[in-house]
Design an enzyme around this catalytic site. Structure first.
Site, PDB file in Angstrom:
ATOM      1  N   GLY A  71      28.006  49.180  62.903  1.00  0.00           N
ATOM      2  CA  GLY A  71      27.406  48.870  64.195  1.00  0.00           C
ATOM      3  C   GLY A  71      26.107  48.091  64.047  1.00  0.00           C
ATOM      4  O   GLY A  71      25.828  47.168  64.824  1.00  0.00           O
ATOM      5  N   GLN A 180      28.094  53.938  71.085  1.00  0.00           N
ATOM      6  CA  GLN A 180      28.173  55.330  71.540  1.00  0.00           C
ATOM      7  C   GLN A 180      29.169  55.506  72.676  1.00  0.00           C
ATOM      8  O   GLN A 180      29.701  56.598  72.876  1.00  0.00           O
ATOM      9  CB  GLN A 180      26.799  55.827  72.002  1.00  0.00           C
ATOM     10  N   SER A 200      31.392  50.842  66.331  1.00  0.00           N
ATOM     11  CA  SER A 200      31.198  51.378  64.979  1.00  0.00           C
ATOM     12  C   SER A 200      32.193  52.502  64.736  1.00  0.00           C
ATOM     13  O   SER A 200      32.278  53.451  65.524  1.00  0.00           O
ATOM     14  CB  SER A 200      29.766  51.896  64.820  1.00  0.00           C
ATOM     15  N   HIS A 202      32.468  54.990  62.536  1.00  0.00           N
ATOM     16  CA  HIS A 202      32.170  56.390  62.172  1.00  0.00           C
ATOM     17  C   HIS A 202      31.730  57.238  63.357  1.00  0.00           C
ATOM     18  O   HIS A 202      31.502  58.439  63.209  1.00  0.00           O
ATOM     19  CB  HIS A 202      31.136  56.457  61.036  1.00  0.00           C
ATOM     20  N   CYS A 325      18.932  57.367  62.950  1.00  0.00           N
ATOM     21  CA  CYS A 325      18.457  56.132  62.327  1.00  0.00           C
ATOM     22  C   CYS A 325      16.936  56.053  62.348  1.00  0.00           C
ATOM     23  O   CYS A 325      16.336  55.260  61.640  1.00  0.00           O
ATOM     24  CB  CYS A 325      19.035  54.922  63.035  1.00  0.00           C
TER      25      CYS A 325
END
Ligand code: PMP
Length: 379
Positions: A71, A180, A200, A202, A325
């Site tokens: 992402g 998300q 993304s 994962h 993050c």
């Protein structure tokens, strides 16, 4: 004791069924997808199928889907590549929502250093970017508008279609980070009217280090990684075939199970909140009607979020103080301060995020532990 994992906004475990589908591409069918021989062609066939699959799921054409290493890379590419393409049309202003992920914010900061003008679009106290916040900022110097589809800290879902329409009226390109949102809501790039959209793997039980960027045909964007002709010459690098297969399979499974997932997560979220209802001084941040069912962002008055996360961890429960993050930073969340929280208030906020393997029983147990911890930390 197995940990109770309540941090699915940070990442999700790889689904074993998805791993099984990936394994052949790590072992027998290991060919470079760009090799012309049989093993290469088999690998490329899997990549083509994965691209078709992702395209169909978001209502795009296969040649509008580009695979990336996650992402962050997709976000960087959309913002930086989009900005430099816009500059060629004399547009050097970027409008970026105040609650974007650091992958977007940091890319914009880099552009600021390179001479672009970056303007933040504010959000309301519920964490939503309203149309009347964007409208006055638009003019014919704006090249790119970036507003995420759903926020990673609060789960606040944004009015993407309406925001994209406004941006287009001013002649700007519209990008949405749907990293998300993708695990929890259907995404149709045509209905949303977006020019670029990032995913993304994962976040929806696929492998880490794999993402995708949708770039609408006709939208100008600069290439991102040089050195190879992969991804139509815009993003070089030997294709991570197993990961790309995993992303597509995981996303397909996610979309097929969306109604069930929403029901499960809504129940789990409510169970955790019910468990905390014995306490005073707990408020839900955001949590508007229609927001993601997976995330619960709470302000726990009188409790430092780092102490809470640490204490829960000692009790075997994984939760977060905000975005993973940014967890190395001691700064309060930029998302919460954009919603009007003071820095001190933002440091009382925690993020609990649920997933498909959680049980109601373990969530209730985790809430009980949270109550004990909060009482202890409040002294
Ligand atoms: N955007 C959002 C909204 C995210 O939540 C994340 C992951 N925390 C990213 C981008 C970055 O994705 P990746 O971890 O795949 O680099």
């Amino acid at each position: 004791m197995d940990a109770v994992y309540l941090d699915h906004a940070a990442t999700t475990p790889l689904d074993k069924e998805i791993l099984e589908k990936m394994l052949p591409y790590l072992t027998e069918i290991f060919g470079n997808a760009d090799s012309p021989h049989a093993l290469g062609r088999k690998a490329m066939n899997a990549v083509d199928n994965a691209r078709d699959c992702v395209a169909a799921l978001i209502n795009a054409k296969p040649n509008e889907v580009y695979f990336t290493a996650g992402g962050t890379e997709a976000d960087n590419w959309a913002v930086i590549g989009g900005a430099y393409a816009a500059k060629e049309k004399g547009r050097t202003k970027l409008l970026i929502s105040a609650i974007e992920h650091h992958a977007v914010l940091a890319a914009a900061e880099k552009l600021r250093a390179d001479g672009f003008e970056i303007v933040q679009i504010p959000v309301n106290e519920g964490g939503r970017c309203e149309l009347n916040a964007l409208e006055p900022l638009l003019d014919d110097t704006v090249g790119l508008v970036a507003v995420m589809a759903a926020n990673n800290e609060t789960g606040a879902v944004q009015p993407i279609k309406e925001l994209a329409d406004l941006a287009h009226k001013a002649g700007a390109v519209f990008f949405t980070d749907a990293v998300q949102a993708a695990p929890y809501m259907p995404l149709d790039v045509k209905a949303l009217g977006v020019d670029m959209l990032s995913l993304s793997s994962h976040k929806f039980y696929g492998p880490k280090g794999c993402g995708a960027l949708y770039i609408k045909n006709g939208v100008k964007i600069k290439g991102h990684v040089v050195g190879g002709e992969q991804e139509r010459g815009l993003r070089g690098g030997t294709t991570n075939v197993a990961a790309v297969v995993g992303l597509a399979e995981a996303y397909k499974k996610t979309v097929e199970n969306l109604p069930q997932t929403t029901e499960t997560l809504t129940t789990l979220r409510k169970a955790f909140l019910d468990g905390l209802s014995v306490l005073d001084g707990i408020t839900v941040n955001g949590g508007n009607e229609g927001d993601l069912p997976s995330v619960l962002n709470l302000r726990i008055e009188g409790v430092n979020n780092a102490d809470f996360v640490y204490s829960m961890d000692l009790q075997g429960v994984c939760v977060a103080a905000g975005s993973a993050c940014a967890s190395a930073s001691i700064k309060p969340s930029h998302v919460l301060t954009a919603m009007g929280f003071t820095e001190a208030q933002a440091k009382e906020c925690v993020r609990i995020s649920f997933g498909k393997y959680n049980t109601e029983e373990e969530v209730r147990e985790a809430a009980k532990k949270a109550v004990e911890i909060i009482n202890r930390l409040r002294g």
